[in-house]
Design an enzyme around this catalytic site. Sequence first.
Site, PDB file in Angstrom:
ATOM      1  N   ARG A 189      98.188  18.692  38.205  1.00 59.54           N
ATOM      2  CA  ARG A 189      99.474  19.385  38.288  1.00 59.54           C
ATOM      3  C   ARG A 189     100.203  19.189  36.966  1.00 59.54           C
ATOM      4  O   ARG A 189     100.352  18.051  36.492  1.00 59.54           O
ATOM      5  CB  ARG A 189     100.293  18.792  39.435  1.00 59.54           C
ATOM      6  CG  ARG A 189     101.640  19.435  39.694  1.00 59.54           C
ATOM      7  CD  ARG A 189     102.237  18.807  40.954  1.00 59.54           C
ATOM      8  NE  ARG A 189     103.361  19.571  41.460  1.00 59.54           N
ATOM      9  CZ  ARG A 189     104.628  19.281  41.212  1.00 59.54           C
ATOM     10  NH1 ARG A 189     104.935  18.252  40.436  1.00 59.54           N
ATOM     11  NH2 ARG A 189     105.592  20.007  41.739  1.00 59.54           N
ATOM     12  N   SER A 258     100.903  25.475  50.182  1.00 61.14           N
ATOM     13  CA  SER A 258     102.039  24.626  50.565  1.00 61.14           C
ATOM     14  C   SER A 258     102.975  25.374  51.506  1.00 61.14           C
ATOM     15  O   SER A 258     103.291  26.542  51.264  1.00 61.14           O
ATOM     16  CB  SER A 258     102.863  24.246  49.328  1.00 61.14           C
ATOM     17  OG  SER A 258     102.251  23.200  48.644  1.00 61.14           O
ATOM     18  N   LYS A 287     109.730  15.646  43.217  1.00 64.08           N
ATOM     19  CA  LYS A 287     109.899  17.090  43.068  1.00 64.08           C
ATOM     20  C   LYS A 287     111.323  17.455  43.440  1.00 64.08           C
ATOM     21  O   LYS A 287     111.795  17.095  44.530  1.00 64.08           O
ATOM     22  CB  LYS A 287     108.903  17.829  43.977  1.00 64.08           C
ATOM     23  CG  LYS A 287     108.942  19.337  43.835  1.00 64.08           C
ATOM     24  CD  LYS A 287     107.896  19.998  44.718  1.00 64.08           C
ATOM     25  CE  LYS A 287     108.010  21.505  44.624  1.00 64.08           C
ATOM     26  NZ  LYS A 287     107.024  22.183  45.463  1.00 64.08           N
TER      27      LYS A 287
HETATM   28  N1  TZP Z   1     105.428  19.051  47.008  1.00 65.38           N
HETATM   29  C1  TZP Z   1     106.204  18.715  48.014  1.00 65.38           C
HETATM   30  S1  TZP Z   1     106.788  17.162  47.866  1.00 65.38           S
HETATM   31  C2  TZP Z   1     105.984  16.945  46.397  1.00 65.38           C
HETATM   32  C3  TZP Z   1     105.299  18.081  46.092  1.00 65.38           C
HETATM   33  C4  TZP Z   1     104.486  18.302  44.886  1.00 65.38           C
HETATM   34  C5  TZP Z   1     106.077  15.684  45.604  1.00 65.38           C
HETATM   35  C6  TZP Z   1     105.194  14.592  46.108  1.00 65.38           C
HETATM   36  O1  TZP Z   1     105.356  13.452  45.319  1.00 65.38           O
HETATM   37  P1  TZP Z   1     105.594  12.030  45.951  1.00 65.38           P
HETATM   38  O2  TZP Z   1     105.909  11.148  44.779  1.00 65.38           O
HETATM   39  O3  TZP Z   1     104.319  11.607  46.583  1.00 65.38           O
HETATM   40  O4  TZP Z   1     106.734  12.128  46.914  1.00 65.38           O
END
Ligand code: TZP
Length: 364
Positions: A189, A258, A287
């Site tokens: 990513r 997603s 995010k």
């Molecule tokens: N999509 C929804 S939450 C997220 C993404 C890419 C972030 C996930 O990162 P983390 O640090 O595991 O919460």
Amino acid sequence: MPHQPLRMIDANLNRSSEGLRVLEDVARFLLEDAKLSQRLRTLRHDLARETKSLSLGLLSQRDSEHDVGHPYRVSPSEKKLNMKTTSPQGLLDLVTANAKRVEESLRVIEELAKLPEISPMLNSARFEHARFNLYTLERDLVSKISRRDKIKRIPGLYVILDRQFLAGRDELDIAGQIIEGGARVIQLRDKQSNKGELLLVAQKLKELCSQAGVLFIINDYLDLAMAVDADGLHIGQGDLPLLVVRRGLHIDKIVGCSVTTVSQAIRGQNEGADYIAVGSIFPTTTKKGTTVVGVDILKELKRIVSTPLVAIGGINQNNVGEVVSAGADAVAVISAILGEKDVRGAVQKLVAKMDLARGECQNQ
Ligand code: TZP
Ligand code: MG
């Protein structure tokens, strides 16, 4: 003396309906794909309807005992040779062999139906149409089988190698630790770098993952996934639509999608997503602007969708058990792994907690 063209039509109709039945049962019982098995059933019924009026005439010409190709007239050595070249090695071979058998027999009928004495009884174009229909079905079956082998490898820990979160740490070194720790999937990513730079990173990661038998997924970028022959692509609600990316990717590649709601998950599944990623399950700072959906959506989705469920967002060592118990097949994480100094150790610990929670679920 039997009417030879009718005898050939009889033999080829049997061949095509038997082959179609094999394909239909593979779709129904092995792949458990209702849509594919319905399409095959419809084709089999259409062909039966097309030839129904001929059935007595065809049976009258049947003379299996005097068929020079009858199994008991083929010598044992010839049989052995045939077995060597035609025994299926697996499901893909089985499907391909049967699809070819049906396609060939439809072609024979199509040609015979052009004869002046047959054309009033059979419409050649219908068999041509059926043959083309089967070409598409064969592709869809092969696609489903090869994707199924990848989908089976998703359950477990899914680590997102977010290059912004890595902040300059070496991707290959970190990926190596993630693999050694026991993760099943690595996703690349990167929302900022240019594609040229990303291509070089993705190529190396793809090679590392392939050697280790870990799935390698690209986030967002169809072109990059195609360029490095990644195992799949992950898309969000704002990315290119699933149907569009599917057209670009090879038929054996998986697409994950997603979602934040049940209706998005149902749409994703209907459009052919190979897995559904749902979240953010918990609050996360990784995010920006995510919607927190909570663990209960996993329980609901488990009842509604049949694709693997990947839980994402704010998942760590403390709450992973709850997420697995709620029905997640896989858990996708960034900070819980990349935020740790000992990446390998963090992966091992999280995988062990997931295994424990899964074991407890099975014992209940
Ligand atoms: N999509 C929804 S939450 C997220 C993404 C890419 C972030 C996930 O990162 P983390 O640090 O595991 O919460
Ligand atoms: Mg995206």
